[in-house]
Design an enzyme around this catalytic site. Structure first.
Site, mmCIF file in Angstrom:
data_model
loop_
_atom_site.group_PDB
_atom_site.id
_atom_site.type_symbol
_atom_site.label_atom_id
_atom_site.label_comp_id
_atom_site.label_asym_id
_atom_site.label_seq_id
_atom_site.Cartn_x
_atom_site.Cartn_y
_atom_site.Cartn_z
ATOM 1 N N ASP A 174 1.138 -17.387 -4.114
ATOM 2 C CA ASP A 174 1.766 -16.424 -5.112
ATOM 3 C C ASP A 174 0.654 -15.904 -5.890
ATOM 4 O OD1 ASP A 174 3.425 -14.900 -6.241
ATOM 5 O OD2 ASP A 174 4.135 -16.437 -7.647
ATOM 6 N N ASP B 292 0.938 -1.089 -0.004
ATOM 7 C CA ASP B 292 0.090 -0.004 -0.166
ATOM 8 C C ASP B 292 0.890 1.399 -0.028
ATOM 9 O OD1 ASP B 292 0.512 -0.768 2.736
ATOM 10 O OD2 ASP B 292 -0.806 0.956 3.352
ATOM 11 N N HIS C 254 1.527 -8.953 -3.476
ATOM 12 C CA HIS C 254 0.799 -7.720 -3.248
ATOM 13 C C HIS C 254 1.629 -6.627 -3.116
ATOM 14 C CE1 HIS C 254 -3.489 -6.771 -2.132
ATOM 15 N NE2 HIS C 254 -2.877 -5.984 -1.370
ATOM 16 N N GLU D 134 2.022 -10.296 0.488
ATOM 17 C CA GLU D 134 2.583 -8.751 0.495
ATOM 18 C C GLU D 134 3.920 -8.434 0.819
ATOM 19 O OE1 GLU D 134 -0.258 -6.082 2.281
ATOM 20 O OE2 GLU D 134 0.661 -4.144 1.528
#
Ligand code: G3I
Ligand code: 9MR
Length: 577
Positions: free
Chosen positions: A548, A193, A506, A557
């Site tokens: 994965d 993020d 991620h 992530e």
């Protein structure tokens, strides 16, 4: 399969092509399966270090190591008796080929299990990865474009200038009321993020600072090709500075408290950084964020002193200011406001944050009041994590033990580290995989288990540095083997390294950039059975629950705090190998 005699030449050719394609497919499938069943460090080994592969499926008998160029057998050995590992539900046997120390490229073969991926034996085998693991932070820089000359195919536009950040309601004060704008640029994106969190920045930045503080010569000679390269400051310190500059802006100049995070209200979609323009907010000052800040700034003051004394003085002043705020606000636990939905890094136990900050301030200033503000004879060690930073106090104290004032008990400091090291070493000896994961049972396999093993290694390395006993070093190296393939999933967990690395982590940039290969040098979270993302997993065994897939933010992530102990470990291994 038989070929009909009366078929046309065209049909005959087609059938033969089909047959050979089928045979190739069958062969490749069996090789892939075999490769998955022989787990080993897919990058390679130092010539004089231990070398181990782990065979799944109760395999027994002889194995041999083959030179990949000549197909010549260069080593023959017998698998150890198989043992059951409850955390992966497998019965595995160890192949030990440590005495093979001739540099080269090899693979392992076994009559039933087939052959392994190829791997190398050579000096400096982890050097490229050591560099890439730091370069990963450059790739996660906010507020700057990445140029091709530094970022290669992963060049990208600037994201998140963060020169307009709104004070969120939860952070409003008289001097900085809700909605006013502050500037809070730079820093690293936390993870997959795009937000910036003071708590997680704490342990991550400290661990990189510790790598430099413990191995300055190594990093003075490690060149990373980042924009600041060649400015007379070691590249690692330039990279860390990018985040320290951000962190400084997260301190409220009116009272010394530190915003818990600079964030959007919701997680962005899987788009490139410059494609998101949702407003950014400075959210609630927290005791945890402020103490993390104090610790990191106190450590930075020491590390940057030779290169930039002015910055060092600023950092120390900021650290002391933060400490004062935390002392008068000891229980400002982070509470996620109802309109904010990004990472919480919530922690309701803050004794360890106070211990760590006191230790760092004491080391940097020599002020015994800091030492006496905590009762160090009562403080445990443990394994570092974003929510348990006690061990970091001991790491710093141990490194500086010879320069502390008489108030510090240096015997206690040494004993604490050694006790932790011994605890981990027991598992290294006991473990069917020859690693330390599992020392604390299933709880080693939490969200970010690859960060857990990285931090096991960080602690093992402190024990090695204090004792010189190479078993601690070998255990840390074994844990690196785990990350690079000697694990129950058969993956190398680092993007861009090994024969079977994650391809769909991620990581928003890697997902959105349209480039097949993900941004390299980043360790993914690793197996853990929580399945908080609701993806479909093949099983729910702690050491095997890994996917994965972009979907799997609970195992696949990336974050700055999981890469940091890997950076430390890789540097240490390149120094001590
Ligand atoms: O502490 C408890 C422990 O007592 C218990 O035995 C164990 C059993 O599951 O859980 C432990 O709590 C876990 C906690 O992390 C501490 O390890 C939670 O289950 C687990 O859900 C929690 O995961 C955190 C996750 O965010 C969800 O909040 C991760 O540590 C943390 O690394 C991760 O951080 C995210 C940021 O919020 C946003 N950015 C990405 C980053 C990585 O995914
Ligand atoms: O992408 C988010 C990731 O960075 C976080 O670590 C994770 C846990 O907080 O959340 C992810 O976002 C997911 C959200 O929580 C729920 N909807 C799906 C999002 C991922 O696509």
């Amino acid at each position: 399969m038989s070929i009909k005699v009366n078929m046309s030449r065209r049909d005959f050719l087609k059938t033969t092509a089909l047959q050979s394609a089928l045979i190739k497919l069958i062969l490749s499938v069996s090789i892939v399966q075999a490769q998955d069943n022989i787990r080993l460090n897919q990058v390679g080994f130092y010539p004089d270090a231990p070398k181990i592969a782990v065979f799944a499926d109760s395999t027994i008998g002889e194995f041999h190591v083959v030179d990949a160029a000549t197909n010549e057998i260069v080593f023959e050995g017998e698998l150890n008796p198989p043992e059951y590992w409850e955390l992966s539900g497998e019965t595995v046997s160890i192949a030990d080929f440590s005495s093979l120390n001739t540099p080269g490229t090899y693979r392992i073969e076994h009559d039933d299990a087939g052959q392994s991926y190829t791997f190398e034996i050579r000096d400096e085998i982890l050097r490229e990865l050591s560099k890439a693991s730091i370069k990963a932070y450059y790739f996660n820089r906010a507020s700057t474009e990445l140029l091709e000359e530094h970022a290669g195919i992963w060049a990208r536009a600037m994201g998140h200038p963060d020169d307009v950040v709104y004070i969120h309601e939860s952070a409003a004060t008289e001097q900085r009321p809700e909605g006013i704008v502050i500037s809070s640029p730079k820093g690293w994106y936390d993870a997959g993020d795009y937000n910036k969190y003071a708590v997680n920045s704490g342990i991550s930045t400290y661990t990189l600072l510790a790598a430099y503080e413990h191995f300055p010569e190594y990093y003075q000679n490690l060149h990373l090709t980042i924009p600041e390269s060649g400015n007379g400051v070691p590249d690692l310190l330039d990279e860390i500075r990018w985040n320290l500059d951000w962190l400084l802006t997260a301190q409220d100049p009116y009272d010394g408290g530190v915003y818990h995070k600079v964030t959007t209200k919701n997680f962005a979609a899987a788009v490139m950084p410059h494609e998101t323009n949702a407003p950014r907010y400075a959210v609630m000052k927290s005791t945890a964020g402020t103490l993390n800040f104090a610790s990191v700034m106190a450590a930075a003051a020491r590390v940057y002193e030779p290169y930039d004394p002015e910055f060092a003085a600023t950092a120390l002043e900021a650290a002391e200011y933060a400490w004062q705020w935390a002392a008068s606000n000891p229980e400002q636990y982070y509470v996620q406001p109802p309109d904010i939905h990004t990472g919480a890094y919530g922690d309701r136990y803050l004794d360890d944050e106070f211990d760590w900050a006191a230790a760092e301030l004491y080391i940097t200033t020599g002020d015994e009041a800091s030492w006496h503000s905590r009762n160090f004879s009562e403080i445990d060690v443990g394994i570092p994590s974003w929510h348990d930073v006690r061990p970091l106090a001991w790491v710093s104290l141990a490194h500086h033990r010879e320069n502390l004032t008489p108030a510090a008990d240096t015997t206690l400091i040494k004993n604490q580290i050694m006790q932790q090291g011994e605890e981990l070493l027991e598992e290294y000896y006991r473990s069917p995989y020859g690693i330390t994961m599992g020392r604390y049972g299933r709880s080693d396999f939490v969200w970010g288990s690859n960060g857990v093993i990285g931090n096991h290694s960080l602690m093992l390395l402190q024990a090695y540095r204090l004792s010189g006993d190479r078993d601690y070093l070998n255990a840390a190296l074994a844990n690196m083997d785990y990350i690079l393939g000697r694990n129950a999933t058969g993956y190398s967990f680092v993007t861009g390294f090994g024969s079977k690395p994650p391809m769909f982590s991620h990581h928003r940039q890697s997902e959105a950039d349209g480039i097949e290969d993900p941004v390299p040098g980043i360790v993914v979270g690793g197996p853990q059975p929580g399945q908080q993302d609701g993806c479909t997993y093949p099983n729910d065994l702690p050491a095997n629950t890994f996917l994965d897939d972009w979907c799997s933010y609970s195992t696949n992530e990336v974050t700055i705090n999981w890469n940091a102990p890997m950076v430390y470990l890789l540097g240490a291994l390149e120094v001590f190998k």
